[in-house]
Write a protein that holds these residues in place. Structure first.
Motif, PDB file in Angstrom:
ATOM      1  N   SER A  66       0.827  -1.212   0.000  1.00 16.22           N
ATOM      2  CA  SER A  66       0.000   0.000   0.000  1.00 16.22           C
ATOM      3  C   SER A  66       0.857   1.255   0.000  1.00 16.22           C
ATOM      4  O   SER A  66       1.986   1.253   0.502  1.00 16.22           O
ATOM      5  N   ASP A  67       0.286   2.315  -0.552  1.00 18.78           N
ATOM      6  CA  ASP A  67       0.946   3.620  -0.547  1.00 18.78           C
ATOM      7  C   ASP A  67       0.566   4.337   0.751  1.00 18.78           C
ATOM      8  O   ASP A  67      -0.364   5.148   0.788  1.00 18.78           O
ATOM      9  N   ARG A  70       0.196   8.251   0.935  1.00 23.92           N
ATOM     10  CA  ARG A  70      -1.021   8.834   0.346  1.00 23.92           C
ATOM     11  C   ARG A  70      -2.190   8.750   1.328  1.00 23.92           C
ATOM     12  O   ARG A  70      -2.940   9.718   1.499  1.00 23.92           O
ATOM     13  N   ASN A  74      -4.069  11.945   3.077  1.00 24.59           N
ATOM     14  CA  ASN A  74      -5.522  12.106   3.005  1.00 24.59           C
ATOM     15  C   ASN A  74      -6.127  12.279   4.398  1.00 24.59           C
ATOM     16  O   ASN A  74      -7.013  13.116   4.611  1.00 24.59           O
ATOM     17  N   ASP A 138     -15.826  10.143  -3.388  1.00 26.77           N
ATOM     18  CA  ASP A 138     -14.393   9.816  -3.398  1.00 26.77           C
ATOM     19  C   ASP A 138     -13.543  11.083  -3.551  1.00 26.77           C
ATOM     20  O   ASP A 138     -12.582  11.111  -4.317  1.00 26.77           O
ATOM     21  N   SER A 139     -13.918  12.126  -2.820  1.00 29.09           N
ATOM     22  CA  SER A 139     -13.140  13.360  -2.839  1.00 29.09           C
ATOM     23  C   SER A 139     -12.882  13.814  -1.409  1.00 29.09           C
ATOM     24  O   SER A 139     -13.721  13.618  -0.521  1.00 29.09           O
ATOM     25  N   ARG A 140     -11.735  14.433  -1.205  1.00 30.04           N
ATOM     26  CA  ARG A 140     -11.396  14.921   0.131  1.00 30.04           C
ATOM     27  C   ARG A 140     -12.298  16.090   0.527  1.00 30.04           C
ATOM     28  O   ARG A 140     -12.648  16.239   1.696  1.00 30.04           O
ATOM     29  N   THR A 215     -15.875   7.448   5.877  1.00 34.39           N
ATOM     30  CA  THR A 215     -14.706   7.313   4.996  1.00 34.39           C
ATOM     31  C   THR A 215     -14.761   6.027   4.178  1.00 34.39           C
ATOM     32  O   THR A 215     -14.329   6.000   3.026  1.00 34.39           O
ATOM     33  N   THR A 219     -15.672   6.882   0.011  1.00 33.51           N
ATOM     34  CA  THR A 219     -14.406   6.900  -0.723  1.00 33.51           C
ATOM     35  C   THR A 219     -14.171   5.539  -1.378  1.00 33.51           C
ATOM     36  O   THR A 219     -14.746   4.529  -0.979  1.00 33.51           O
ATOM     37  N   ALA A 221     -10.753   5.140  -3.694  1.00 34.14           N
ATOM     38  CA  ALA A 221      -9.300   5.045  -3.851  1.00 34.14           C
ATOM     39  C   ALA A 221      -8.616   6.391  -3.658  1.00 34.14           C
ATOM     40  O   ALA A 221      -7.702   6.531  -2.845  1.00 34.14           O
ATOM     41  N   LYS A 222      -9.067   7.415  -4.370  1.00 37.73           N
ATOM     42  CA  LYS A 222      -8.356   8.695  -4.393  1.00 37.73           C
ATOM     43  C   LYS A 222      -8.320   9.377  -3.030  1.00 37.73           C
ATOM     44  O   LYS A 222      -7.295   9.900  -2.618  1.00 37.73           O
ATOM     45  N   ALA A 223      -9.449   9.418  -2.331  1.00 38.98           N
ATOM     46  CA  ALA A 223      -9.540  10.168  -1.079  1.00 38.98           C
ATOM     47  C   ALA A 223      -9.512   9.265   0.149  1.00 38.98           C
ATOM     48  O   ALA A 223      -9.770   9.730   1.258  1.00 38.98           O
TER      49      ALA A 223
END
Length: 276
Positions: A66-67, A70, A74, A138-140, A215, A219, A221-223
């Motif tokens: 996993s990243d 990121r 977030n 899926d946005s912050r 969350t 969400t 992936a992106k956020a």
């Protein structure tokens, strides 16, 4: 005789406080220890507390899979953004309720608090549809708004409690000196309420940081924050306790560091409220 009783009471109170603190901290300690075990040791029966071969394999696997940076970024943006936005909205609201109350102020406060009693799943579907229409899924930004609204009653209540303890005569003196409403809030009220605001900031940052329901549902992936990062280690194949504990520990450490550096502000804020 009185001194002996007092000393004994202090010892008992101290021992009781440490016992409660250790009981509260034990799940976190167990998670941290489990993160350094192999999967076989993690599910051993009876549990192995200390006598095991320590390994960093779980952390290596988690970082490779996993990243983490990121997800961490977030979480920082979502928790920090929702807390700051909530403070910006709550300070004027709490000021008006504390210093310019109406006959409906208490009713409004109780109504705001009652919204926390509504199960979150009860409003998930309409909020989900609204997010799809507005392109916030899926946005912050969407999560910041939702978490701010969810925690806003708590922020307003806490600030209202602190503001009520500030003498209104001080604000009246500022008005007589020609201070505008903005200057009154920024340069008179806010500096006097710094301990209370710091306590409120810390508590609501932690609440937003630990939020999982919204969350995970809003969400993909992106956020996705750290709560989604941890949940990704619960798979249909089963629970990998050691790797799950490693992911949880990596999510716990930043908030423990924040709590360590913020403890003086929190304690002073609570003391301020208690003394007043």
């Amino acid at each position: 005789m009185a001194r002996a009783v007092t000393s004994r009471r202090k010892i008992i109170n101290t021992a009781a406080a440490w016992t409660v603190a250790l009981l509260i901290f034990f799940p976190i300690l167990w998670t941290i220890l489990t993160s350094f075990k192999t999967e076989a040791t993690a599910i051993a029966d009876p549990p192995v507390f200390i006598g095991f071969d320590w390994t960093l394999e779980n952390y290596t696997t988690v970082l490779e899979r996993s990243d983490y940076a990121r997800f961490l970024w977030n979480s920082i943006i979502i928790a920090g953004g929702s807390t700051i936005l909530g403070i910006l909205v709550a300070v004027p609201a709490a000021w008006s309720m504390a210093f310019v109350p109406s006959k409906r102020t208490k009713d409004i406060l109780l109504w705001m608090l009652s919204t926390k009693m509504l199960p979150a799943v009860g409003v998930l579907y309409p909020i989900y549809l609204i997010f799809i229409k507005l392109g916030l899924l899926d946005s912050r930004t969407g999560l910041v708004i939702v978490l701010m609204l969810m925690n806003l009653p708590i922020i307003v209540w806490m600030l209202y409690t602190y503001f009520r303890e500030i003498p209104g005569e001080i604000l009246e003196a500022a008005r007589m000196d020609g201070a505008s409403l903005k200057e009154e809030i920024l340069y008179v009220l806010t500096p006097m309420a710094v301990p209370g605001i710091a306590s409120t900031l810390l508590l609501n940052f932690i609440l937003a940081w630990n939020e999982a329901f919204w969350t995970l549902n809003l969400t993909a992936a992106k956020a996705a924050p750290l709560t989604a990062f941890i949940a990704s280690y619960s798979s249909p194949e089963g629970l990998f306790y050691a790797k799950l504990s490693a992911a949880s520990t990596m999510a716990i450490v930043p908030i423990l560091i924040l709590g360590w550096f913020s403890q003086k502000q929190l304690v002073s804020g609570l003391t301020f409220g208690a003394v007043k």
